[in-house]
Design a protein around this motif. Structure first.
Motif, mmCIF file in Angstrom:
data_model
loop_
_atom_site.group_PDB
_atom_site.id
_atom_site.type_symbol
_atom_site.label_atom_id
_atom_site.label_comp_id
_atom_site.label_asym_id
_atom_site.label_seq_id
_atom_site.Cartn_x
_atom_site.Cartn_y
_atom_site.Cartn_z
ATOM 1 N N ARG A 86 19.190 46.878 49.234
ATOM 2 C CA ARG A 86 20.522 46.475 49.675
ATOM 3 C C ARG A 86 20.496 45.604 50.933
ATOM 4 N N LEU A 87 19.603 44.653 50.962
ATOM 5 C CA LEU A 87 19.621 43.677 52.053
ATOM 6 C C LEU A 87 20.800 42.731 51.883
ATOM 7 N N PHE A 88 21.160 42.048 52.964
ATOM 8 C CA PHE A 88 22.122 40.950 52.877
ATOM 9 C C PHE A 88 21.325 39.726 52.447
ATOM 10 N N ALA A 89 21.314 39.484 51.121
ATOM 11 C CA ALA A 89 20.376 38.524 50.538
ATOM 12 C C ALA A 89 20.560 37.117 51.064
ATOM 13 N N GLY A 90 21.773 36.729 51.456
ATOM 14 C CA GLY A 90 22.029 35.378 51.925
ATOM 15 C C GLY A 90 21.768 35.172 53.402
ATOM 16 N N LEU A 91 21.447 36.247 54.118
ATOM 17 C CA LEU A 91 21.131 36.147 55.544
ATOM 18 C C LEU A 91 19.625 36.096 55.740
ATOM 19 N N THR A 92 19.193 35.635 56.884
ATOM 20 C CA THR A 92 17.769 35.576 57.166
ATOM 21 C C THR A 92 17.229 36.974 57.467
ATOM 22 N N VAL A 93 15.916 37.061 57.464
ATOM 23 C CA VAL A 93 15.262 38.319 57.827
ATOM 24 C C VAL A 93 15.666 38.726 59.242
ATOM 25 N N ARG A 94 15.660 37.782 60.170
ATOM 26 C CA ARG A 94 16.053 38.087 61.553
ATOM 27 C C ARG A 94 17.483 38.650 61.599
ATOM 28 N N GLU A 95 18.396 38.027 60.877
ATOM 29 C CA GLU A 95 19.792 38.479 60.886
ATOM 30 C C GLU A 95 19.921 39.881 60.284
ATOM 31 N N ASN A 96 19.175 40.153 59.219
ATOM 32 C CA ASN A 96 19.193 41.498 58.642
ATOM 33 C C ASN A 96 18.682 42.531 59.643
ATOM 34 N N LEU A 97 17.613 42.203 60.334
ATOM 35 C CA LEU A 97 17.051 43.145 61.303
ATOM 36 C C LEU A 97 18.020 43.391 62.455
ATOM 37 N N LEU A 98 18.638 42.335 62.952
ATOM 38 C CA LEU A 98 19.561 42.493 64.071
ATOM 39 C C LEU A 98 20.788 43.318 63.679
ATOM 40 N N LEU A 99 21.205 43.217 62.425
ATOM 41 C CA LEU A 99 22.315 44.055 61.967
ATOM 42 C C LEU A 99 21.950 45.533 62.020
ATOM 43 N N GLY A 100 20.667 45.829 61.856
ATOM 44 C CA GLY A 100 20.232 47.218 61.962
ATOM 45 C C GLY A 100 20.345 47.773 63.365
ATOM 46 N N ALA A 101 20.421 46.888 64.354
ATOM 47 C CA ALA A 101 20.498 47.312 65.751
ATOM 48 C C ALA A 101 21.917 47.250 66.289
ATOM 49 N N TRP A 102 22.901 47.346 65.398
ATOM 50 C CA TRP A 102 24.301 47.162 65.800
ATOM 51 C C TRP A 102 24.736 48.142 66.884
ATOM 52 N N ARG A 103 24.148 49.324 66.928
ATOM 53 C CA ARG A 103 24.620 50.321 67.888
ATOM 54 C C ARG A 103 23.798 50.344 69.181
ATOM 55 N N ARG A 104 22.845 49.445 69.317
ATOM 56 C CA ARG A 104 21.974 49.490 70.481
ATOM 57 C C ARG A 104 22.064 48.197 71.283
ATOM 58 N N ARG A 105 21.940 48.329 72.600
ATOM 59 C CA ARG A 105 21.865 47.141 73.454
ATOM 60 C C ARG A 105 20.503 46.478 73.323
ATOM 61 N N ASP A 106 19.478 47.315 73.141
ATOM 62 C CA ASP A 106 18.122 46.793 73.011
ATOM 63 C C ASP A 106 17.921 46.311 71.571
#
Length: 230
Positions: A86-106
């Motif tokens: 269930r990746l966001f297929a149209g987004l880049t790998v970097r964008e998918n990873l950053l979405l995983g960090a939505w709740r963190r400042r780091d």
């Protein structure tokens, strides 16, 4: 860390799980195995708040979390890598990873790139254009970006070549050693019981066996039912 006691869950009037109890400790890898339709995916959905818990209690670090929203459960430290990635297929790998960090400042990518170096050269690649194995690595890495206490992985090996499954499975002990406990649902019983420390067998919505993974792997019933050997 995760304590599930007498959990019941399902879809509307259709009950799928009955009196399911299990535990996952910090730094631990626990496998959940069972036949198709046993309720494994339903259990992960109930634990992450996607479907409601009809009965029983789910505790994280001793505090009840059943009845809370998906967002709140994620904020408390539970991440769910769903079946099919269930990746966001149209987004880049970097964008998918950053979405995983939505709740963190780091939002430092480096720790997950050290675990999955294949992704380092693909950060600007559209996620949907990668191989299945690379997409699974990205899905797990995205989950780790929130620095969770517990990661639940549903069908890690689905659609992947055995060599790729082995490569990803070898990363799980490093993830657990870093402080993220793992509950992995897996059809590849041999691989799951080899990497896990403990395991539960779910059949027809009930836990029918549990114990040390090595002991279950050597059990004749498990070997015949899931490995096809005596």
């Amino acid at each position: 860390m995760l304590d599930v006691e007498n959990l019941a869950a399902g879809y509307g009037r259709v009950q799928v799980l009955w009196d399911v109890s299990l535990q996952v400790q910090r730094h631990e890898i626990v496998a959940l195995i069972g036949p198709n339709g046993a309720g494994k995916t339903t259990l992960l959905r109930a634990l992450s708040g996607i479907i409601p818990v009809a009965g029983g209690t789910v505790r994280l670090h001793g505090k009840p979390i059943n009845g809370r929203s998906v967002e709140d459960i994620a904020y408390r430290g539970v991440t769910h890598v769903p079946e099919g990635r269930r990746l966001f297929a149209g987004l880049t790998v970097r964008e998918n990873l950053l979405l995983g960090a939505w709740r963190r400042r780091d939002k430092n990518l480096e720790p997950v790139l050290e675990l999955f170096p294949n992704l380092r050269g693909r950060l600007n690649q559209v996620a949907g254009s990668m191989s299945g194995g690379e997409q699974q690595m990205c899905a797990i890495a995205r989950g780790l970006m929130s620095q969770p206490a517990l990661m639940m992985i549903d069908e890690l090996s689905l659609g992947l070549a055995p060599k790729v499954v082995e490569e990803i499975m070898q990363r799980l002990p490093d993830i657990a050693a870093s402080g993220t406990a793992i509950l992995v649902v897996e059809q590849d019983v041999d691989a799951a019981l080899t990497v896990a420390e403990r395991a539960y067998v779910l059949e027809n919505g009930h836990i029918t066996m549990d114990g040390q993974a090595a002991s279950l792997l050597a059990d004749p019933k498990i070997r015949m039912a899931y490995l096809g050997v005596a």
